[in-house]
Design a protein around this motif. Structure first.
Motif, short mmCIF file in Angstrom:
data_model
loop_
_atom_site.label_atom_id
_atom_site.label_comp_id
_atom_site.label_asym_id
_atom_site.label_seq_id
_atom_site.Cartn_x
_atom_site.Cartn_y
_atom_site.Cartn_z
N LEU A 357 100.31 67.79 93.93
CA LEU A 357 100.94 68.82 93.06
C LEU A 357 101.58 67.86 91.94
O LEU A 357 101.75 68.34 90.75
N LEU A 358 102.07 66.80 92.05
CA LEU A 358 102.74 65.70 91.12
C LEU A 358 101.65 65.81 90.05
O LEU A 358 102.13 65.75 88.99
N GLU A 359 100.66 65.21 90.49
CA GLU A 359 99.45 64.87 89.56
C GLU A 359 98.93 66.15 88.79
O GLU A 359 98.90 66.11 87.58
N ALA A 360 99.13 67.18 89.41
CA ALA A 360 98.78 68.65 88.46
C ALA A 360 99.93 69.17 87.69
O ALA A 360 99.42 69.74 86.72
N ALA A 361 101.17 68.55 87.93
CA ALA A 361 101.90 68.80 87.03
C ALA A 361 102.27 67.60 85.98
O ALA A 361 103.25 67.71 85.22
N GLY A 362 101.50 66.55 85.91
CA GLY A 362 101.59 65.67 85.00
C GLY A 362 102.84 64.63 85.40
O GLY A 362 103.37 63.95 84.50
N VAL A 363 103.07 64.42 86.62
CA VAL A 363 104.25 63.63 87.24
C VAL A 363 103.54 62.51 87.98
O VAL A 363 102.98 62.86 88.72
N GLN A 364 104.26 61.23 87.63
CA GLN A 364 103.97 60.22 88.43
C GLN A 364 104.71 60.35 89.78
O GLN A 364 105.49 60.55 90.08
N ALA A 365 103.49 59.87 90.85
CA ALA A 365 103.98 59.93 92.09
C ALA A 365 104.63 58.50 92.60
O ALA A 365 104.25 57.55 91.99
N PRO A 366 105.79 58.63 93.49
CA PRO A 366 106.26 57.21 93.90
C PRO A 366 105.18 56.45 94.53
O PRO A 366 104.55 56.85 95.47
N THR A 367 105.38 55.13 94.23
CA THR A 367 104.37 54.11 94.99
C THR A 367 104.58 53.98 96.26
O THR A 367 103.65 53.46 96.76
N SER A 368 105.44 54.26 96.89
CA SER A 368 105.79 54.32 98.40
C SER A 368 104.97 55.29 99.13
O SER A 368 104.89 55.34 100.16
N TRP A 369 104.62 56.33 98.52
CA TRP A 369 103.78 57.31 99.17
C TRP A 369 102.52 56.95 99.58
O TRP A 369 101.62 56.24 99.07
N LYS A 370 102.34 57.44 100.80
CA LYS A 370 101.15 57.01 101.38
C LYS A 370 99.59 57.94 101.18
O LYS A 370 98.56 57.61 101.54
N GLY A 371 100.05 59.04 100.65
CA GLY A 371 98.89 60.04 100.56
C GLY A 371 98.28 59.66 99.29
O GLY A 371 98.49 59.05 98.42
N ARG A 372 96.90 60.50 99.08
CA ARG A 372 96.04 60.64 98.15
C ARG A 372 96.05 61.89 97.37
O ARG A 372 95.95 62.80 98.06
N SER A 373 96.28 61.77 95.92
CA SER A 373 96.04 63.06 95.35
C SER A 373 94.74 63.66 95.45
O SER A 373 93.61 62.63 95.20
N PHE A 374 94.41 64.71 95.82
CA PHE A 374 93.04 65.10 96.05
C PHE A 374 92.66 66.10 94.60
O PHE A 374 91.89 66.71 94.43
N PHE A 375 93.55 65.96 93.67
CA PHE A 375 93.40 66.75 92.60
C PHE A 375 91.90 66.32 92.00
O PHE A 375 91.18 67.21 91.34
#
Length: 484
Positions: A357-375
């Protein structure tokens, strides 16, 4: 599983080993491309979560002839239907903690129900607020510290315990303790009570969401709507449909994973179907409001659940198992970046939703997040070839267990001591092993069978690597010696 999906998986299988080695750079390049061309106008985001909603009770998933979900089906017809989405922890609070933080439940502070979310972790709501959004919440929260006087859960939730939802707040930590299907109380951002009576709970929360959507919004908004249905009413130990609805679903379709096993489904399925219908009507109502308020074209709408429901066929309650009935969830997304009918069969997890959702909104995700954008999976065949089709499942409360889910296999290990007081174990035993191609309803446990020994060992090593990547110590996994 359809022949179409099977054939696609057969095609992907031959390239999977090479694809896994190139997945990170390919997806990373796609991510940078999207972020460098952020949408000129930030899309609004609505996430609609229906608690304990089985993936196969969505009509668009084509597995249930009795379910009645025309509005959710229409959402799938307009947008992207992720047909093999899974929860990374099949129980309410841990699943939600994973969804909001893109970290595993053993990292969020909420590895079982009744614990509080780690306040130091960046959350989806907080990151969107930093990017200029308002973050708004309606319904069940379940991520504040439990209060024994209220069945283990507080009613009002302090502002500092709301995970970054610091604008509109109309919720309760656990609706199953502060409400019943036709009466109850939630609390506003000042912890003043909002009570309802003689209105079905789903409709009451939909009223609150409609009220918000009809207000003038000065900023792009993130709205999370968290319904309790079709989850059971805890003190009644059953789901409760709107009055008169259950009678319409007597003798309805029984999913094949249930019909061969004892459980509560014989009595409870009609009410569950009725709850599903009420959720669908709510989704349709909110979609109409978006159209009337001229918000639909610039709003990403996500329909999702935290886990499924197996009606006590797999253990002594409704979820907390490694089976599809527990871990597979509906995930349908429509709106900017997600338009156009598409079924996406790659495995994605709740842990992947926030970065997407962050990628779809053009927002950088925190580097600490473990998930992968499926966009990148949306309309990009090359990215789909490179997708790493593995998900880690952590299980608590019913047992201390771990599982790896791939398109073809589910491999689960458990602490056979029965100790569920710790987040993880040092030693696990092979416990459940299912072939998703030959046995999608998971009726034949292959754990301990010598003809599957080589595959079990391969999955065991993959599971260990996933556990280490999730921040756990590498455990000992003891091979099964007997057929379970």
């Amino acid at each position: 599983m359809s022949d179409h999906v099977q054939s696609r998986r057969s095609f992907f299988k031959g390239t999977m080993a090479a694809a896994m080695t190139t997945a990170v750079p390919a997806v990373e390049a796609q991510r940078k491309s999207v972020l460098s061309s952020a949408p000129a106008k930030k899309p609004n985001i609505i996430v609609y979560l229906a608690d304990q909603f089985r993936w196969d009770f969505v009509g668009a998933n084509g597995r249930n002839g009795s379910t009645h979900t025309p509005n959710i089906d229409a959402l799938a017809a307009r947008g992207k239907n992720f047909t093999h989405a899974v929860t990374n922890q099949p129980v309410c609070a841990p699943a939600r903690s994973v969804l909001f933080t893109s970290r595993y439940a053993t990292e969020t502070g909420v590895w079982h129900n009744g614990l509080a979310l780690d306040k130091s972790l960046p959350t989806l709501a907080g990151e969107l607020r930093k990017a200029g959004y308002t973050s708004n919440y309606i319904g069940k929260w379940h991520l504040a510290l439990g209060n024994p006087k209220l069945g283990g859960d507080p009613g009002p939730v302090k502002a500092e315990d709301r995970g970054g939802f610091l604008d509109l707040w109309e919720g309760a930590n656990a609706l199953e303790h502060t409400t019943h299907p036709y009466e109850g109380t939630i609390w506003d951002q000042n912890n003043q009570p909002i009570s309802f009576k003689d209105e079905y709970r789903v409709d009451f929360l939909t009223d609150r969401a409609e009220r918000f959507l009809r207000q003038k919004q000065e900023k792009p908004f993130f709205l999370f709507i968290s319904q309790l249905e079709p989850h059971q009413q805890n003190d009644l130990q059953r789901p409760v449909a709107p009055k008169g609805a259950a009678t319409r679903f007597v003798n309805s379709t029984v999913p094949e994973d249930l019909r061969a096993l004892p459980g509560t489904w014989q009595d409870q399925l009609p009410d569950y179907y009725g709850c599903i219908e009420a959720i669908d009507s709510s989704v349709g109502r909110l979609r109409r409001v978006l159209e009337e308020e001229h918000l639909a074209d610039n709003t990403i709408f996500v329909f999702i659940s935290d886990h499924g429901c197996h009606f006590m066929t797999r253990n002594q309650e409704y979820k907390r198992s490694t089976h599809n009935s527990s871990i597979r969830v509906p995930l349908i997304i429509d709106g900017p970046g997600f338009q156009g009918t598409q079924q996406i069969p790659e495995l994605v997890g709740l842990i992947d939703v926030a970065p997407t959702l962050l990628e779809a909104a053009g927002v950088q995700a925190p580097t600490s997040w473990k998930g992968r954008s499926f966009f990148p999976l949306v309309n990009d065949f090359e990215a789909r070839q490179h997708w790493n089709n593995q998900q880690l499942i952590q299980i608590s409360e019913s047992m201390t267990g771990r599982a790896i889910r791939t398109p073809d296999w589910t491999y689960c290990v458990a602490d056979l001591s029965g100790d569920t007081k710790e987040a993880a174990a040092k030693t696990y035993h092979e416990y459940q092993f299912y072939d998703q191609r030959a046995d999608p309803h998971e009726l034949v446990n292959l754990a301990g069978r010598k003809e599957y020994r080589a595959k079990a060992e391969e999955l065991r090593e993959q599971l260990k690597r996933l556990l280490v990547a999730a921040g756990e110590s590498e455990p000992e996994i003891v091979p099964a010696k007997l057929y379970p």
